[in-house]
Design an enzyme around this catalytic site. Structure first.
Site, PDB file in Angstrom:
ATOM      1  N   HIS A 155     -19.932 -28.762 -85.875  1.00 31.84           N
ATOM      2  CA  HIS A 155     -20.096 -29.566 -84.652  1.00 31.84           C
ATOM      3  C   HIS A 155     -20.626 -30.971 -84.960  1.00 31.84           C
ATOM      4  O   HIS A 155     -21.302 -31.573 -84.130  1.00 31.84           O
ATOM      5  CB  HIS A 155     -21.037 -28.894 -83.646  1.00 31.84           C
ATOM      6  CG  HIS A 155     -20.740 -27.457 -83.412  1.00 31.84           C
ATOM      7  ND1 HIS A 155     -19.899 -27.013 -82.425  1.00 31.84           N
ATOM      8  CD2 HIS A 155     -21.144 -26.338 -84.082  1.00 31.84           C
ATOM      9  CE1 HIS A 155     -19.817 -25.689 -82.470  1.00 31.84           C
ATOM     10  NE2 HIS A 155     -20.552 -25.255 -83.476  1.00 31.84           N
ATOM     11  N   SER A 276     -14.481 -58.992 -91.020  1.00 28.00           N
ATOM     12  CA  SER A 276     -14.177 -59.316 -89.632  1.00 28.00           C
ATOM     13  C   SER A 276     -13.971 -60.814 -89.538  1.00 28.00           C
ATOM     14  O   SER A 276     -14.621 -61.578 -90.250  1.00 28.00           O
ATOM     15  CB  SER A 276     -15.354 -58.893 -88.762  1.00 28.00           C
ATOM     16  OG  SER A 276     -15.349 -59.612 -87.552  1.00 28.00           O
ATOM     17  N   LYS A 282     -19.602 -57.646 -91.352  1.00 26.55           N
ATOM     18  CA  LYS A 282     -18.797 -56.431 -91.263  1.00 26.55           C
ATOM     19  C   LYS A 282     -18.017 -56.134 -92.542  1.00 26.55           C
ATOM     20  O   LYS A 282     -17.526 -57.023 -93.218  1.00 26.55           O
ATOM     21  CB  LYS A 282     -17.774 -56.540 -90.119  1.00 26.55           C
ATOM     22  CG  LYS A 282     -18.367 -56.564 -88.741  1.00 26.55           C
ATOM     23  CD  LYS A 282     -18.927 -55.215 -88.298  1.00 26.55           C
ATOM     24  CE  LYS A 282     -17.857 -54.160 -88.112  1.00 26.55           C
ATOM     25  NZ  LYS A 282     -17.032 -54.415 -86.929  1.00 26.55           N
ATOM     26  N   GLU A 289      -8.883 -45.911 -91.606  1.00 27.90           N
ATOM     27  CA  GLU A 289      -8.473 -45.878 -90.193  1.00 27.90           C
ATOM     28  C   GLU A 289      -6.952 -45.842 -90.062  1.00 27.90           C
ATOM     29  O   GLU A 289      -6.401 -45.138 -89.221  1.00 27.90           O
ATOM     30  CB  GLU A 289      -9.026 -47.106 -89.470  1.00 27.90           C
ATOM     31  CG  GLU A 289     -10.544 -47.083 -89.337  1.00 27.90           C
ATOM     32  CD  GLU A 289     -11.070 -48.435 -88.855  1.00 27.90           C
ATOM     33  OE1 GLU A 289     -11.042 -48.659 -87.644  1.00 27.90           O
ATOM     34  OE2 GLU A 289     -11.483 -49.250 -89.694  1.00 27.90           O
TER      35      GLU A 289
END
Ligand code: ARG
Length: 471
Positions: A155, A276, A282, A289
């Site tokens: 979980h 970024s 970043k 992804e």
């Protein structure tokens, strides 16, 4: 141009021509198409159906065309619809009337089935090779990082400590099953449909086995109607690809989580990260992804081919031309995903101390405390209750198990002795000695087993890649 011979009085409508053409994508099949035609031409001569001279002229012409395509000097024409007609038309321009004999005893229906089968076989070999490369990286990392402890999750809550190697080997297993699905499908794909003709077989004394043999294929199909309309091998390949992509996507999701500030378990190499355009601090896990994102289209490709097939009567229907783009797309996308994923994890750094702290500071040994009481004769349910109360106490007081004194344990159950203080993440791990568990000696066995499995895959690849150049 009139493409379809004597039956037709008119040229085809331009939009219909464009809509019906598959050449923009099936040009991808030129090698397979030429290999199939060469094998067919050779067989026609061997069987005395065409003369050896014609056969040789055809074969030489086809080889020239292949070289021309590879030099980028072949004009693929939309008005010639597909790869089969494009090659045949240019062959006629090249060698004249002998070209007209190549299509004896053959239809585009068995021809395209052959081409797609050959393509799929070689795609499977490439995919399995990339899977094996990724497995090898996982194995190397699992060996290098053997001993690093991390929290295992259920979980997405810290559950029990595990070895990082054990976690990595879980993905090795998924990939092993993926490779298995691909080999399995290979066996059913590596079958020659040539000789099935348009649907009913052909009225010439073809030697179908000889064609298959020349192409290095394992067998010939048994039913001509099935042979020209079967795309199961496409569906199976797309299905294996979709599932492999889903495995990569799950792993990618973990990489995204682990590289976040919240987890801080790993650091991806700069070569596999992006910045970024606005936020200078970043470092984004874009590759992970994208691997996660691309799994969507591979699932979609599977669904689109299944849906395309579902209402088709026997035998060939033009709908089946729609098998190619999803197939090519899934193969290319999966190969690229496996490759970039491999590079990404091979170069990542792991923060062992952060992983250890996360394993230690999360009551991950609560089950071990319950198991401790079970060994002292307390029923597991009751032991679970006691351990839960200890967790509650610690949470309320902002402490960990390591801070508790023996008397504090004893306040909850008199069965606690000194040795309760010996329960650590290491002892927890070490006690999970069942086969397939995370105890270090089990993981060491798993590493050896993984090495052997990988060797078997490499052997399979060696066997299947010999002779692939021919086709
Ligand atoms: N381009 C077609 C395909 O991809 C080749 C087979 C065409 N056969 C036919 N009878 N129209 O399926």
């Amino acid at each position: 141009m009139k493409l379809w011979g004597g039956r037709f009085g008119k040229e085809v409508d331009k939009t219909a021509e464009e809509f019906g053409a598959s050449i923009p994508f099936d040009r991808n099949l030129y090698r397979q198409d030429i290999a199939g035609s060469i094998a067919h031409a050779r067989m026609l001569a061997k069987q005395g159906i065409i003369s050896p001279e014609d056969s040789n002229t055809i074969i030489a012409g086809l080889e020239k065309i292949r070289a021309r395509i590879e030099r980028g000097e072949f004009e693929f024409r939309l008005d010639r619809e597909d790869i089969h007609m494009n090659i045949e038309a240019v062959l006629a321009e090249e060698i004249g009337s002998a070209a007209g004999r190549l299509h004896t005893g053959r239809s585009r229906n068995d021809q395209v089935a052959l081409d797609v089968r050959l393509y799929t076989c070689s795609a499977i070999v490439t995919i399995v090779e990339r899977i094996a490369n990724l497995q090898e990286t996982l194995l190397k990392l699992a060996q290098k990082w053997h001993g690093i402890i991390m929290p295992g999750y259920t979980h997405l809550q810290r559950a029990q400590p595990v070895l990082l190697s054990h976690h990595l080997l879980a993905y090795f297993e998924m990939l092993q099953r993926d490779a298995g699905r691909f080999y399995d499908c290979y066996t059913r794909t590596d079958v020659s449909p040539l000789g099935s003709g348009a649907l009913a077989g052909v009225p010439y004394p073809l030697d179908r086995e000889y064609v298959a043999e020349q192409l290095g294929m394992n067998a010939i199909t048994r039913n001509s109607l099935d042979a020209v309309s079967d795309r199961d091998f496409v569906v199976e390949t797309l299905s294996a690809a979709a599932l492999c992509a889903v495995h990569l996507s799950r792993f990618a999701e973990e990489i995204v989580l682990w590289s976040s500030g919240e987890f801080g378990f790993i650091e991806l190499d700069d070569a596999y990260s992006t910045g970024s355009s606005i936020m200078p601090q970043k470092k984004n896990p874009d590759m992970a992804e994208l691997v996660r994102g691309k799994s969507g289209r591979m699932v979609g490709n599977l669904v689109s081919v299944l849906t395309m097939l579902k209402g088709l009567p026997l035998a060939y229907n033009k709908d089946m031309q729609e098998d190619k783009e999803p197939l090519f797309d899934s193969v290319e996308t999966l190969v690229n995903s496996l490759t970039v994923f491999n590079g990404m994890i091979a170069t990542m750094q792991v923060r062992a101390a952060t992983l250890y702290r996360a394993a230690q500071g999360s009551f991950a040994t609560a089950t071990d405390i319950a198991d401790y009481l079970v060994k002292k004769g307390i029923p597991f349910r009751q032991a679970h209750e006691v351990s839960g109360k200890l967790v509650k106490k610690c949470v309320e007081e902002g402490r960990t198990f390591a801070d508790l004194k023996l008397e504090e344990y004893r306040a909850f159950a008199s069965e606690f002795d000194e040795d309760i203080l010996l329960i650590t993440v290491e002892s927890s791990l070490g006690s999970r000695k069942t086969t397939g568990g995370t105890a270090p000696e089990q993981v060491a066995n798993a590493l050896t087993a993984a090495e052997n499995l990988l060797m078997e895959t490499r052997d399979w690849l060696k066997e299947k890649s010999t002779g692939q150049d021919e086709r």
